[in-house]
Design an enzyme around this catalytic site. Structure first.
Site, PDB file in Angstrom:
ATOM      1  N   GLY A   1       0.829  -1.218   0.000  1.00 59.04           N
ATOM      2  CA  GLY A   1       0.000   0.000   0.000  1.00 59.04           C
ATOM      3  C   GLY A   1       0.853   1.254   0.000  1.00 59.04           C
ATOM      4  O   GLY A   1       2.074   1.199  -0.128  1.00 59.04           O
TER       5      GLY A   1
ATOM      6  N   SER B   1      -4.100   6.401  13.459  1.00 60.97           N
ATOM      7  CA  SER B   1      -4.460   7.645  12.794  1.00 60.97           C
ATOM      8  C   SER B   1      -4.938   8.670  13.802  1.00 60.97           C
ATOM      9  O   SER B   1      -5.535   8.325  14.820  1.00 60.97           O
ATOM     10  CB  SER B   1      -5.587   7.355  11.782  1.00 60.97           C
TER      11      SER B   1
ATOM     12  N   TYR C   1     -14.618   3.594   9.921  1.00 63.01           N
ATOM     13  CA  TYR C   1     -13.153   3.502   9.714  1.00 63.01           C
ATOM     14  C   TYR C   1     -12.434   4.016  10.962  1.00 63.01           C
ATOM     15  O   TYR C   1     -11.571   3.338  11.517  1.00 63.01           O
ATOM     16  CB  TYR C   1     -12.724   4.315   8.488  1.00 63.01           C
TER      17      TYR C   1
ATOM     18  N   LYS D   1      -9.976   1.964  13.879  1.00 68.71           N
ATOM     19  CA  LYS D   1      -8.631   2.341  14.339  1.00 68.71           C
ATOM     20  C   LYS D   1      -8.617   2.438  15.866  1.00 68.71           C
ATOM     21  O   LYS D   1      -7.708   1.955  16.534  1.00 68.71           O
ATOM     22  CB  LYS D   1      -8.199   3.686  13.725  1.00 68.71           C
TER      23      LYS D   1
HETATM   24  C1  WQD Z   1      -8.325  16.908   4.069  1.00 68.54           C
HETATM   25  C2  WQD Z   1      -8.996  18.265   3.944  1.00 68.54           C
HETATM   26  C3  WQD Z   1     -11.367  18.126   3.610  1.00 68.54           C
HETATM   27  C4  WQD Z   1     -11.123  16.260  -0.397  1.00 68.54           C
HETATM   28  C5  WQD Z   1      -8.790  11.232   6.391  1.00 68.54           C
HETATM   29  C6  WQD Z   1      -8.834  10.189   7.482  1.00 68.54           C
HETATM   30  C7  WQD Z   1      -7.456  10.026   8.092  1.00 68.54           C
HETATM   31  C8  WQD Z   1      -6.494   9.609   7.026  1.00 68.54           C
HETATM   32  C9  WQD Z   1      -6.492  10.655   5.897  1.00 68.54           C
HETATM   33  C10 WQD Z   1      -6.724   7.555   5.754  1.00 68.54           C
HETATM   34  C11 WQD Z   1     -10.323  18.358   4.690  1.00 68.54           C
HETATM   35  C12 WQD Z   1     -10.690  18.737   2.393  1.00 68.54           C
HETATM   36  C13 WQD Z   1     -10.794  16.818   0.838  1.00 68.54           C
HETATM   37  C14 WQD Z   1     -11.750  17.075  -1.383  1.00 68.54           C
HETATM   38  C15 WQD Z   1     -11.692  18.934   0.139  1.00 68.54           C
HETATM   39  N1  WQD Z   1      -6.852   8.319   6.691  1.00 68.54           N
HETATM   40  N2  WQD Z   1     -11.070  18.133   1.103  1.00 68.54           N
HETATM   41  N3  WQD Z   1     -12.002  18.387  -1.067  1.00 68.54           N
HETATM   42  O1  WQD Z   1     -10.478  13.791   6.123  1.00 68.54           O
HETATM   43  O2  WQD Z   1      -8.417  14.965   7.115  1.00 68.54           O
HETATM   44  O3  WQD Z   1      -8.432  12.483   6.942  1.00 68.54           O
HETATM   45  O4  WQD Z   1      -7.856  10.839   5.421  1.00 68.54           O
HETATM   46  O5  WQD Z   1      -5.729   7.361   5.111  1.00 68.54           O
HETATM   47  O6  WQD Z   1      -7.520   8.990   9.072  1.00 68.54           O
HETATM   48  O7  WQD Z   1      -9.697  10.635   8.516  1.00 68.54           O
HETATM   49  O8  WQD Z   1      -8.253  13.850   4.870  1.00 68.54           O
HETATM   50  O9  WQD Z   1      -7.625  14.403   2.564  1.00 68.54           O
HETATM   51  O10 WQD Z   1     -10.006  13.604   3.017  1.00 68.54           O
HETATM   52  O11 WQD Z   1      -9.302  15.894   3.742  1.00 68.54           O
HETATM   53  O12 WQD Z   1     -11.946  20.125   0.398  1.00 68.54           O
HETATM   54  O13 WQD Z   1     -12.066  16.622  -2.517  1.00 68.54           O
HETATM   55  O14 WQD Z   1      -9.306  18.507   2.562  1.00 68.54           O
HETATM   56  O15 WQD Z   1     -12.607  18.787   3.904  1.00 68.54           O
HETATM   57  O16 WQD Z   1     -10.442  19.676   5.205  1.00 68.54           O
HETATM   58  P1  WQD Z   1      -8.996  13.866   6.296  1.00 68.54           P
HETATM   59  P2  WQD Z   1      -8.816  14.387   3.465  1.00 68.54           P
END
Ligand code: WQD
Length: 360
Positions: A18, A144, A170, A174
């Protein structure tokens, strides 16, 4: 492997094909001492990793072998299959398990909770039971910052409450896995378990040959932006512009996957460390979505069209790590800047517009 009758110890990485797992494999093989001292063994069920037709090993591992000139031992095994798992432990004297294998798409976990509980929790219990049966008690667990829920204070330190107001199955898997590990370490002092709580992993290996390659439409911000920049997606939706943050968009602690991998290598050096120890892996800096867009435009020279839309269900406004424990305990800190994260992601994405699958 055996060299003049001496069996080398192995580091077993579950989910090592991964995104974070493969970058950790690269870091271990690029380490002159560790790559000589240990066999690097990967088990992965390839549910989220690409293997080319006719190939024994998934693409990321084949590429890492090319890059490092070293070999990875690979088994196509699901951690929930105890019998297959035992066959791996029969073949190797495992020093430590680094447990990455998990389903990790937040949105998907809401639609398919049972698959997430079965894979992430039952799979972890099967792994722990097999380790115990083989006298292997060193574990590094891929956790996480999501286990903290919506922060009551920032920066987030490891004493902050966990398991409260979690926003997805999810996140709950964790948290439950951490709880299982903690109970296990309390029940039997032989266990040395280090739970690494990642903030937001982004970036790619400096070679541009491996990187994040999500199946389907990316859930996470950075791969989504990268696919807009390379022309695979038309524009980005910014989920929310009315958060209590400097520019109204969400703030996160993005950490380069190479820094994350180095953090795992440092955690290895800490074992054995009886008990359960949770450590944040972050930079301590928070950047907003709009700041990330600007940084990626600078790194790629491409415009990122976006529109600000409603908030995404379950999102928090802001989080970033208190990094003092990782500095003290691991003697580690993140080195890469936001510009590095964007430049390395862009090199990977622009060289591999379709990810590991060469054909579109
Ligand atoms: C980051 C920011 C969104 C997509 C999650 C899991 C964490 C880890 C990483 C898995 C936020 C914004 C996102 C988009 C946007 N796990 N965003 N438009 O939600 O902080 O964390 O993923 O690997 O455990 O909880 O990460 O990258 O989804 O979002 O505006 O199309 O970007 O609102 O502020 P997140 P993310």
């Amino acid at each position: 492997t055996c060299t003049n009758g001496v069996m080398k110890q192995a580091i077993l990485l579950t989910g090592g094909a991964g995104y974070v797992g493969s970058h950790t494999v690269a870091a271990l093989l690029e380490d002159p001492v560790k790559s000589e001292q240990y066999d690097i063994v990967v088990i992965d069920n390839l549910v989220n990793a690409y293997r080319a037709p006719g190939q024994k090993k998934p693409e990321p591992l084949r590429i890492i072998e090319e890059l490092t000139g070293k070999s990875v031992i690979f088994y196509d095994v699901n951690i929930a299959d105890g019998a297959k798992l035992q066959e791996v432990f029969d073949k190797h004297s495992v020093h430590c398990v680094i447990h990455f294998a998990a389903l990790k798409a937040v949105g998907e976990s809401v639609e398919k909770p049972l698959e997430y509980y079965q894979n992430n929790i039952t799979g972890t219990c099967t792994l722990l039971d097999t380790m115990r049966k083989n006298g292997v008690y060193n574990l590094i667990f891929s956790s996480s910052c999501t286990v903290y829920g919506d922060p009551e204070r920032l920066p987030l330190d490891e004493s902050h409450a966990t398991g409260r107001g979690l926003s997805s199955p999810y996140a709950r898997t964790k948290h439950y896995c951490e709880t299982i590990c903690e109970d296990l370490a309390v029940s039997d002092k032989k266990w040395s378990i280090i739970s690494l709580r990642y903030f937001n992993p982004v970036g790619a290996h400096a070679s541009g040959r491996i990187g994040e390659d999500p199946a389907g439409i990316p859930n996470n911000l950075m791969p989504y932006i990268a696919q807009v920049a390379v022309g695979r997606l038309p524009s980005l939706s910014v989920f929310g512009g009315d958060y209590p943050t400097p520019d109204g968009s969400g703030v996160r602690d993005y950490i380069h996957v190479a820094d994350l991998a180095a953090g795992h290598a440092r955690a290895l050096a800490l074992l054995p460390r009886p008990g359960f120890t949770a450590v944040n892996l972050g930079t301590g800096n928070g950047y907003s979505v709009l700041q990330m867009i600007a940084a990626f435009e600078k790194a790629s020279g491409r415009k990122i069209p976006y529109k600000i839309v409603g908030r995404r269900a379950g999102d928090i406004a802001a989080n970033y790590a208190d990094v003092s424990l990782s500095h003290k305990l691991l003697g580690w800190s993140a080195k890469k800047t936001l510009d590095d994260m964007c430049a390395d992601t862009w090199r990977w994405q622009s060289n591999n517009p379709n990810g590991f699958k060469k054909s579109s």
